[in-house]
Design a protein around this motif. Structure first.
Motif, mmCIF file in Angstrom:
data_model
loop_
_atom_site.group_PDB
_atom_site.id
_atom_site.type_symbol
_atom_site.label_atom_id
_atom_site.label_comp_id
_atom_site.label_asym_id
_atom_site.label_seq_id
_atom_site.Cartn_x
_atom_site.Cartn_y
_atom_site.Cartn_z
ATOM 1 N N THR B 52 0.849 -1.184 0.000
ATOM 2 C CA THR B 52 0.000 0.000 0.000
ATOM 3 C C THR B 52 0.885 1.234 0.000
ATOM 4 O O THR B 52 1.855 1.301 0.763
ATOM 5 C CB THR B 52 -0.872 0.003 1.263
ATOM 6 O OG1 THR B 52 -1.571 -1.227 1.313
ATOM 7 C CG2 THR B 52 -1.839 1.158 1.235
ATOM 8 N N ILE B 53 0.546 2.156 -0.877
ATOM 9 C CA ILE B 53 1.304 3.394 -0.916
ATOM 10 C C ILE B 53 0.349 4.541 -0.564
ATOM 11 O O ILE B 53 -0.727 4.677 -1.157
ATOM 12 C CB ILE B 53 1.933 3.607 -2.292
ATOM 13 C CG1 ILE B 53 3.059 2.577 -2.470
ATOM 14 C CG2 ILE B 53 2.469 5.027 -2.441
ATOM 15 C CD1 ILE B 53 3.578 2.483 -3.838
ATOM 16 N N VAL B 54 0.762 5.281 0.424
ATOM 17 C CA VAL B 54 -0.079 6.382 0.880
ATOM 18 C C VAL B 54 0.270 7.622 0.066
ATOM 19 O O VAL B 54 1.456 7.927 -0.127
ATOM 20 C CB VAL B 54 0.153 6.640 2.384
ATOM 21 C CG1 VAL B 54 -0.741 7.763 2.857
ATOM 22 C CG2 VAL B 54 -0.099 5.363 3.164
ATOM 23 N N VAL B 55 -0.718 8.278 -0.469
ATOM 24 C CA VAL B 55 -0.466 9.460 -1.284
ATOM 25 C C VAL B 55 -1.029 10.690 -0.571
ATOM 26 O O VAL B 55 -2.208 10.729 -0.220
ATOM 27 C CB VAL B 55 -1.125 9.323 -2.667
ATOM 28 C CG1 VAL B 55 -0.821 10.555 -3.513
ATOM 29 C CG2 VAL B 55 -0.648 8.059 -3.353
ATOM 30 N N LEU B 56 -0.174 11.647 -0.307
ATOM 31 C CA LEU B 56 -0.619 12.903 0.289
ATOM 32 C C LEU B 56 -0.415 14.000 -0.759
ATOM 33 O O LEU B 56 0.695 14.451 -1.009
ATOM 34 C CB LEU B 56 0.195 13.195 1.558
ATOM 35 C CG LEU B 56 -0.118 14.506 2.267
ATOM 36 C CD1 LEU B 56 -1.566 14.575 2.713
ATOM 37 C CD2 LEU B 56 0.801 14.688 3.462
ATOM 38 N N ASP B 57 -1.506 14.336 -1.430
ATOM 39 C CA ASP B 57 -1.406 15.275 -2.537
ATOM 40 C C ASP B 57 -1.939 16.632 -2.105
ATOM 41 O O ASP B 57 -3.137 16.873 -2.116
ATOM 42 C CB ASP B 57 -2.189 14.720 -3.734
ATOM 43 C CG ASP B 57 -2.076 15.624 -4.946
ATOM 44 O OD1 ASP B 57 -1.284 16.595 -4.885
ATOM 45 O OD2 ASP B 57 -2.769 15.352 -5.941
ATOM 46 N N SER B 81 -1.112 16.511 8.224
ATOM 47 C CA SER B 81 0.120 17.207 7.865
ATOM 48 C C SER B 81 1.146 16.164 7.433
ATOM 49 O O SER B 81 0.951 14.962 7.636
ATOM 50 C CB SER B 81 0.644 17.984 9.075
ATOM 51 O OG SER B 81 1.197 17.080 10.003
ATOM 52 N N LEU B 82 2.259 16.624 6.857
ATOM 53 C CA LEU B 82 3.288 15.687 6.374
ATOM 54 C C LEU B 82 3.825 14.808 7.508
ATOM 55 O O LEU B 82 3.952 13.598 7.373
ATOM 56 C CB LEU B 82 4.426 16.464 5.711
ATOM 57 C CG LEU B 82 5.627 15.631 5.265
ATOM 58 C CD1 LEU B 82 5.216 14.565 4.259
ATOM 59 C CD2 LEU B 82 6.716 16.498 4.680
ATOM 60 N N ASP B 83 4.131 15.461 8.651
ATOM 61 C CA ASP B 83 4.697 14.692 9.767
ATOM 62 C C ASP B 83 3.737 13.633 10.265
ATOM 63 O O ASP B 83 4.132 12.488 10.522
ATOM 64 C CB ASP B 83 5.064 15.632 10.918
ATOM 65 C CG ASP B 83 6.314 16.432 10.565
ATOM 66 O OD1 ASP B 83 7.090 15.928 9.688
ATOM 67 O OD2 ASP B 83 6.516 17.522 11.122
ATOM 68 N N ASP B 88 1.881 8.007 10.593
ATOM 69 C CA ASP B 88 0.794 7.054 10.351
ATOM 70 C C ASP B 88 1.226 5.935 9.404
ATOM 71 O O ASP B 88 0.965 4.752 9.639
ATOM 72 C CB ASP B 88 -0.406 7.771 9.718
ATOM 73 C CG ASP B 88 -1.321 8.325 10.787
ATOM 74 O OD1 ASP B 88 -0.849 8.411 11.944
ATOM 75 O OD2 ASP B 88 -2.475 8.658 10.469
ATOM 76 N N THR B 89 1.882 6.348 8.316
ATOM 77 C CA THR B 89 2.294 5.365 7.307
ATOM 78 C C THR B 89 3.213 4.321 7.917
ATOM 79 O O THR B 89 3.055 3.113 7.708
ATOM 80 C CB THR B 89 3.028 6.075 6.157
ATOM 81 O OG1 THR B 89 2.228 7.138 5.698
ATOM 82 C CG2 THR B 89 3.310 5.110 5.020
ATOM 83 N N GLU B 90 4.157 4.816 8.695
ATOM 84 C CA GLU B 90 5.106 3.888 9.317
ATOM 85 C C GLU B 90 4.395 2.972 10.300
ATOM 86 O O GLU B 90 4.632 1.768 10.341
ATOM 87 C CB GLU B 90 6.219 4.682 9.998
ATOM 88 C CG GLU B 90 7.462 3.837 10.194
ATOM 89 C CD GLU B 90 8.597 4.628 10.827
ATOM 90 O OE1 GLU B 90 8.473 5.856 10.954
ATOM 91 O OE2 GLU B 90 9.594 3.996 11.196
ATOM 92 N N ALA B 91 3.482 3.596 11.095
ATOM 93 C CA ALA B 91 2.771 2.837 12.114
ATOM 94 C C ALA B 91 1.890 1.753 11.483
ATOM 95 O O ALA B 91 1.771 0.649 12.004
ATOM 96 C CB ALA B 91 1.926 3.771 12.979
ATOM 97 N N GLY B 96 5.082 2.902 1.711
ATOM 98 C CA GLY B 96 5.729 4.207 1.644
ATOM 99 C C GLY B 96 4.723 5.326 1.505
ATOM 100 O O GLY B 96 3.520 5.106 1.331
ATOM 101 N N LEU B 97 5.256 6.521 1.583
ATOM 102 C CA LEU B 97 4.393 7.701 1.505
ATOM 103 C C LEU B 97 4.862 8.582 0.349
ATOM 104 O O LEU B 97 6.032 8.970 0.265
ATOM 105 C CB LEU B 97 4.480 8.482 2.817
ATOM 106 C CG LEU B 97 3.855 9.878 2.822
ATOM 107 C CD1 LEU B 97 2.335 9.808 2.691
ATOM 108 C CD2 LEU B 97 4.265 10.636 4.062
ATOM 109 N N LEU B 98 3.938 8.873 -0.578
ATOM 110 C CA LEU B 98 4.256 9.768 -1.677
ATOM 111 C C LEU B 98 3.703 11.147 -1.316
ATOM 112 O O LEU B 98 2.505 11.309 -1.085
ATOM 113 C CB LEU B 98 3.620 9.255 -2.973
ATOM 114 C CG LEU B 98 3.980 10.047 -4.215
ATOM 115 C CD1 LEU B 98 5.431 9.828 -4.614
ATOM 116 C CD2 LEU B 98 3.055 9.672 -5.368
#
Lengths: 310, 436
Positions: B52-57, B81-83, B88-91, B96-98
């Motif tokens: 799963t790839i998390v996308v923060l656009d 927010s980015l942080d 969250d992604t790591e947890a 990964g996070l895009l």
């Protein structure tokens, strides 16, 4: 006398090294011929030429009246000094293969192998692999394979190495029996006592040259030194020895007797006979030992090599 | 007296009955196939891993750029927010996070994208992402310039250049692949055959020397006959082994593919699609073109040339191997003599693979298809592409001449060498032996 094998001025060079220099030998039919010589003299090269393993540079080889040809391979049985068998092959199979390479048919080879295996009491080995046998046992198999095709000429290079005394004797008897059955044997060795026992003729090769050949008895005659071993009991040994020393050349004797007598080696002068010496001795005491000292093959070998300056 | 059949028979039976030979014959294909199947199975496992790839656009330009597939799921978030998103992604254990920065002009967007992950991401994934973004941005750019995308899509026409030689033979790309396959298979087969069975011949000559049986044998047969008998007998054993491998391989492939559910033969992605379609529908153009391609190969020439060059090349090399065996006392001494033999062989395979593919009738491949030590391999690779008969004949003539020379040379070395013990000979001494 009819010769089975003759070599005429056979020479062979390996690069700059002369292995054989115009060697001519004659091997009479039905004889046991000793090919003697120190290590590296060229014996094996000569044997290989006879076996057509190497070709001579010059000179020719005559077998049974014919120049040596390809088909003569079947008339020769050769037991090389460097010998061995396929380790992972079974005894019977291997013997069959080698026999058939010598031109025997399958049935013939089988029949003769049965005979020889019975004769040497090695029948149970047929299905064993060579690597399961001891060295001496493998040598026996090798011997059988060498003589199996009833060749006219048998060549043994150091046949007794690797045999214990019992088996060496067995093989010696077999060689003599083969000779009686009409085979001619060439026999190359350093072991002089076996030469005395077996050989009728010898040739001595030293540093690529033949330095001596002929019937063994004749050679011994030419090499005899007119020395007699004498054992005598007298009243006064010291006086007798002095008397003898004034007439003959004496040297220390080296033989064993049962009693305590005077032991001497007496060398006769050219104009005296053994009878003269014996008559003189009997007049002076009781003779217990009187033997002509015949040179052994060993002595001849050493002396001939020493006398030759090449 | 001709003992050749007898010697061949012994060599053959001795090889074939040898325990390690039997074990190798049976085990090799099993090991090979298990290995291939295992690798295929593993790579399949790897491909099937879902991530799963998390996308923060934050820019909002790229919402349509990512389509989830079987293996990759894209999860869009926008209220973090980015942080927080990173945490969250790591947890969650996501791959990964895009992160796409908020910019006003999408022309600058390309420089404002970041990817965060625990481990460095796979190359495949990154180029996938970049491709997707690039495509989306390009389309946006085109729209901005006032160009109709549908028209562009319509304007893409399929091109398939029909190949035809001057004499009217039709060929195709699949044709070339088929030629390449046959050429390389033939060349490589010869290479393997020489290495495996050449060595076997060499060892069997050394064995005779170390067993000291050699003098007994050559008081009965000519060394040349013994050498030829060895070469032929061992080769027959080799052919037997190859045939068994072929049959056993075929049987095992079908068994293993049934067990693992992997089609071992189709691990190569190139033709997979075409093959599958061909299986489903034998009337499909791809399948037909494969059939045509195989039919187009100069089969007659190929078979004859294969037999001749294979035989010639193999015999040439094996007589050299026999000579080496005769020259030395033990296998450890063979290295210095093996190198000059292996060099041209390896060179031939490299030239075959690289230059013949590039240009089968170029200068380099033509020249090396004439040089005797390389010609069998290179020529076998060239022939499917059509080599003039005169070239084949010339090359084969040279090969035969060299083979005869090699046999003469080898039998000289053999005659002398088999009776030499102890010292490892130098090249100088070998030259001297020839004159004995």
């Amino acid at each position: 006398m009819d010769n089975l094998l003759e070599t005429h001025a056979v020479s062979k060079k390996f690069g700059n090294f002369t292995a054989l220099n115009e060697v001519s030998i004659s091997v009479p039919k039905g004889s046991v011929f000793g090919l003697l010589g120190p290590n590296g003299a060229g014996k094996t090269t000569l044997i290989r030429i006879i076996n057509q393993i190497t070709m001579p540079d010059t000179g020719k080889v005559i077998l049974d009246g014919e120049p040596l040809k390809n088909h003569h391979i079947q008339d020769i049985g050769y037991l090389p000094e460097e010998r061995g068998l396929y380790k992972s092959m079974k005894v019977g199979e291997q013997a069959m293969y080698l026999a058939r390479l010598k031109g025997l048919s399958k049935a013939e080879a089988k029949e003769r192998l049965q005979y020889w295996f019975d004769r040497l009491e090695i029948h149970g080995w047929w299905n064993k692999k060579i690597q399961e046998l001891s060295k001496g046992m493998a040598q026996k198999v090798q011997f059988v394979v060498t003589v199996l095709h009833n060749p006219k000429l048998l060549i043994f290079d150091e046949p007794f190495s690797g045999f214990d005394p019992i088996n060496a004797n067995l093989i010696k008897d077999e060689i003599l029996r083969l000779k009686e059955n009409g085979s001619t044997v060439i026999f190359s060795t350093h072991r002089m006592e076996s030469v005395e026992e077996l050989c009728d003729h010898i040739a001595l090769i030293h540093k690529s040259n033949k330095i001596l050949d002929g019937p063994l008895t004749e050679i011994k005659r030419t090499f005899k030194s007119n020395i007699y071993e004498v054992g005598i009991k007298s009243q006064n040994d010291v006086v007798l020895e002095q008397e003898l020393a004034s007439k003959f050349e004496l040297s220390k004797a080296n033989f064993k007797t049962l009693g305590e007598e005077l032991k001497l080696n007496v060398k006769l002068n050219a104009d005296e006979s053994a009878n003269d010496l014996l008559r003189y001795l009997t007049s002076r005491g009781e003779v217990s030992h009187f033997v002509e000292l015949i040179p052994s093959a060993n002595d001849i070998f050493i002396q001939a090599v020493k006398n030759t300056k090449i | 007296m001709n003992h050749l059949p007898l010697i061949i028979q012994r060599e053959y039976l001795n090889k074939v009955r040898n325990k390690s030979f039997i074990v190798m014959t049976i085990l090799s294909p099993i090991i090979m196939i298990i290995l291939v199947a295992f690798v295929a199975y593993l790579s399949q496992l790897n491909n099937n891993k879902e991530r799963t790839i998390v996308v923060l656009d934050e820019s909002g330009f790229l919402e349509d750029a990512f389509q989830s597939t079987d293996n990759t799921t894209y999860k869009f978030i926008d209220d973090l927010s980015l942080d927080e998103a990173k945490r969250d992604t790591e947890a969650n254990g996501d791959y990964g996070l895009l992160y796409i920065e908020d910019v006003d002009d999408f022309n600058e967007l390309g420089e404002h994208i970041k990817f965060f992950s625990t481990d460095s991401p796979s190359l495949m994934l990154m180029s996938d992402l970049e491709n997707n973004i690039q495509k989306e941005l390009s389309e946006m750019k085109l729209i901005e310039e006032g160009i109709d995308i549908d028209k562009i899509k319509e304007s893409k026409l399929r091109v398939n250049i029909a190949q035809e030689s001057f004499v009217g033979e039709k060929t195709s790309k699949i044709d070339s692949i088929a030629k390449l396959f046959f050429g390389c298979a033939a060349g490589y087969l010869l290479f393997m055959f020489i290495i495996i069975y050449g060595n076997m011949i060499m060892r069997s000559v050394i064995e005779e020397k170390t067993n000291r049986i050699i003098e007994v044998i050559i008081s009965s047969v000519k060394p040349t006959q013994l050498m030829l008998g060895k070469i032929i007998g061992t080769s027959l054993a080799g052919i037997t082994q190859f045939l068994i491998w072929l049959i056993l391989g075929g049987v095992l492939v079908s068994i293993v593919s049934a067990i693992f559910g992997v089609d071992v033969l189709q691990t190569q992605p190139v033709d997979q699609e075409a093959m599958r379609q061909a299986m489903e529908n034998t009337n499909s153009p791809e399948f037909q073109s494969i059939v045509i391609a195989i039919n187009n190969l100069p089969i007659g020439n190929l078979v004859v040339a294969f037999l001749l060059f294979f035989l010639g090349g193999y015999l040439l090399y094996s007589s050299l191997y026999a000579a080496i065996g005769a020259a030395v006392d033990s296998e450890t001494d063979t290295q210095q003599f093996l190198l000059p033999i292996l060099m041209p062989l390896i060179l031939a395979v490299y030239i075959g693979v690289f230059t013949v593919i590039e240009d089968p009738h170029g200068t380099v491949s033509t020249i090396f298809s004439f040089i005797p030590l390389t010609s069998p391999v290179v020529m076998l690779m060239r022939i499917p592409f059509g080599v003039p008969i005169w070239q084949q004949l010339l090359s084969f003539g040279l090969l035969v001449a060299t083979f005869l020379f090699a046999v003469w040379f080898a039998s000289k070395i053999y005659r002398v060498g088999i009776l030499m013990y102890g010292k490892k000979p130098s090249y100088k001494e070998l030259i001297k032996w020839i004159r004995y």
